[in-house]
Design a protein around this motif. Structure first.
Motif, PDB file in Angstrom:
ATOM      1  N   LYS A   1      90.507  32.684  59.739  1.00  0.00           N
ATOM      2  CA  LYS A   1      90.783  31.243  59.767  1.00  0.00           C
ATOM      3  C   LYS A   1      91.494  30.780  58.506  1.00  0.00           C
ATOM      4  CE  LYS A   1      86.740  30.159  62.550  1.00  0.00           C
ATOM      5  NZ  LYS A   1      85.379  29.607  62.503  1.00  0.00           N
ATOM      6  N   ASN A   2      91.041  31.272  57.353  1.00  0.00           N
ATOM      7  CA  ASN A   2      91.530  30.769  56.073  1.00  0.00           C
ATOM      8  C   ASN A   2      92.620  31.632  55.432  1.00  0.00           C
ATOM      9  OD1 ASN A   2      89.500  28.881  56.417  1.00  0.00           O
ATOM     10  ND2 ASN A   2      88.079  29.935  55.068  1.00  0.00           N
ATOM     11  N   GLY A   3      92.862  32.807  55.991  1.00  0.00           N
ATOM     12  CA  GLY A   3      93.848  33.705  55.397  1.00  0.00           C
ATOM     13  C   GLY A   3      93.318  34.493  54.213  1.00  0.00           C
ATOM     14  N   ASP A   4      91.999  34.576  54.093  1.00  0.00           N
ATOM     15  CA  ASP A   4      91.400  35.356  53.010  1.00  0.00           C
ATOM     16  C   ASP A   4      91.610  36.849  53.244  1.00  0.00           C
ATOM     17  OD1 ASP A   4      90.412  32.972  51.982  1.00  0.00           O
ATOM     18  OD2 ASP A   4      88.409  33.245  52.823  1.00  0.00           O
ATOM     19  N   TRP A   5      91.558  37.619  52.181  1.00  0.00           N
ATOM     20  CA  TRP A   5      91.562  39.072  52.277  1.00  0.00           C
ATOM     21  C   TRP A   5      90.121  39.538  52.267  1.00  0.00           C
ATOM     22  CZ3 TRP A   5      95.628  41.250  48.293  1.00  0.00           C
ATOM     23  CH2 TRP A   5      96.894  40.798  48.646  1.00  0.00           C
ATOM     24  N   VAL A   6      89.809  40.541  53.079  1.00  0.00           N
ATOM     25  CA  VAL A   6      88.450  41.084  53.141  1.00  0.00           C
ATOM     26  C   VAL A   6      88.521  42.580  52.868  1.00  0.00           C
ATOM     27  CG1 VAL A   6      86.405  41.442  54.587  1.00  0.00           C
ATOM     28  CG2 VAL A   6      87.749  39.344  54.828  1.00  0.00           C
ATOM     29  N   CYS A   7      87.682  43.014  51.941  1.00  0.00           N
ATOM     30  CA  CYS A   7      87.599  44.431  51.597  1.00  0.00           C
ATOM     31  C   CYS A   7      86.176  44.898  51.872  1.00  0.00           C
ATOM     32  CB  CYS A   7      87.946  44.642  50.120  1.00  0.00           C
ATOM     33  SG  CYS A   7      87.726  46.348  49.567  1.00  0.00           S
ATOM     34  N   LEU A   8      86.044  45.781  52.853  1.00  0.00           N
ATOM     35  CA  LEU A   8      84.737  46.349  53.192  1.00  0.00           C
ATOM     36  C   LEU A   8      84.652  47.735  52.573  1.00  0.00           C
ATOM     37  CD1 LEU A   8      84.532  45.352  56.962  1.00  0.00           C
ATOM     38  CD2 LEU A   8      83.645  44.110  54.977  1.00  0.00           C
ATOM     39  N   GLN A   9      83.683  47.919  51.699  1.00  0.00           N
ATOM     40  CA  GLN A   9      83.512  49.194  51.022  1.00  0.00           C
ATOM     41  C   GLN A   9      82.313  49.949  51.588  1.00  0.00           C
ATOM     42  OE1 GLN A   9      83.475  47.037  47.114  1.00  0.00           O
ATOM     43  NE2 GLN A   9      84.712  48.808  46.494  1.00  0.00           N
ATOM     44  N   ASN A  10      82.288  51.242  51.325  1.00  0.00           N
ATOM     45  CA  ASN A  10      81.168  52.112  51.713  1.00  0.00           C
ATOM     46  C   ASN A  10      80.857  52.056  53.205  1.00  0.00           C
ATOM     47  OD1 ASN A  10      80.744  53.005  49.024  1.00  0.00           O
ATOM     48  ND2 ASN A  10      79.670  51.095  48.591  1.00  0.00           N
ATOM     49  N   CYS A  11      81.906  52.089  54.017  1.00  0.00           N
ATOM     50  CA  CYS A  11      81.725  52.039  55.469  1.00  0.00           C
ATOM     51  C   CYS A  11      80.915  53.227  55.980  1.00  0.00           C
ATOM     52  CB  CYS A  11      83.080  51.978  56.172  1.00  0.00           C
ATOM     53  SG  CYS A  11      83.971  50.437  55.842  1.00  0.00           S
ATOM     54  N   HIS A  12      80.931  54.328  55.233  1.00  0.00           N
ATOM     55  CA  HIS A  12      80.155  55.500  55.645  1.00  0.00           C
ATOM     56  C   HIS A  12      78.654  55.221  55.647  1.00  0.00           C
ATOM     57  CE1 HIS A  12      80.196  55.704  51.268  1.00  0.00           C
ATOM     58  NE2 HIS A  12      79.126  56.472  51.346  1.00  0.00           N
TER      59      HIS A  12
END
Length: 135
Positions: free
Chosen positions: A106-117
């Motif tokens: 919605k806002n155009g933010d960047w999302v970084c998801l770490q440690n997906c394992h």
């Protein structure tokens, strides 16, 4: 704690494998140019240029690799440093991750998801979120 004994044959095999790897690497560097066996420097700016809002950049990392400093630098260059949302996945973080992704859309933010394992069971949900974004 119990100390596990590693059979001598297994230790020798492991040593032989490591020596063979380095011997192969040395041979390659002598026979062909070095850039054929060296890992290239990651080009995050190029990847960013190739991406779109519906094609996220996904890092598949090898042990010891950490692209976060590159990401933080790029976010600052693009004036997105205050809009970069980072989350380390783990038990119970799926709902938070989904909320960050939805807000980011919605806002155009960047999302970084770490440690997906650490959240393998949540990966199908992430895939579904991505598929719904494209549709």
């Amino acid at each position: 704690s119990e100390v596990r004994h590693i059979p001598k044959d297994d230790r020798l095999q492991d040593t032989k494998r490591r020596k063979a790897y380095f011997a192969d690497q040395k041979l390659c560097s002598q026979c062909v140019r070095k850039n054929f066996h060296l890992t290239p420097v990651f080009d995050l700016k190029g990847s960013f240029h190739d991406s779109t809002p519906t094609t996220p950049i996904i890092f598949v990392l090898s042990p010891g690799a950490d692209p976060i400093s590159y990401l933080l630098t790029l976010a600052k260059e693009k004036e997105m440093d205050t809009r970069l949302k980072m989350l380390s996945l783990g038990q119970g973080q799926g709902k938070i991750a989904k909320a960050l992704i939805m807000t980011g859309r919605k806002n155009g933010d960047w999302v970084c998801l770490q440690n997906c394992h650490l959240s393998v069971s949540w990966m199908p949900s992430l895939y579904k979120i991505k598929e719904e974004q494209v549709a």
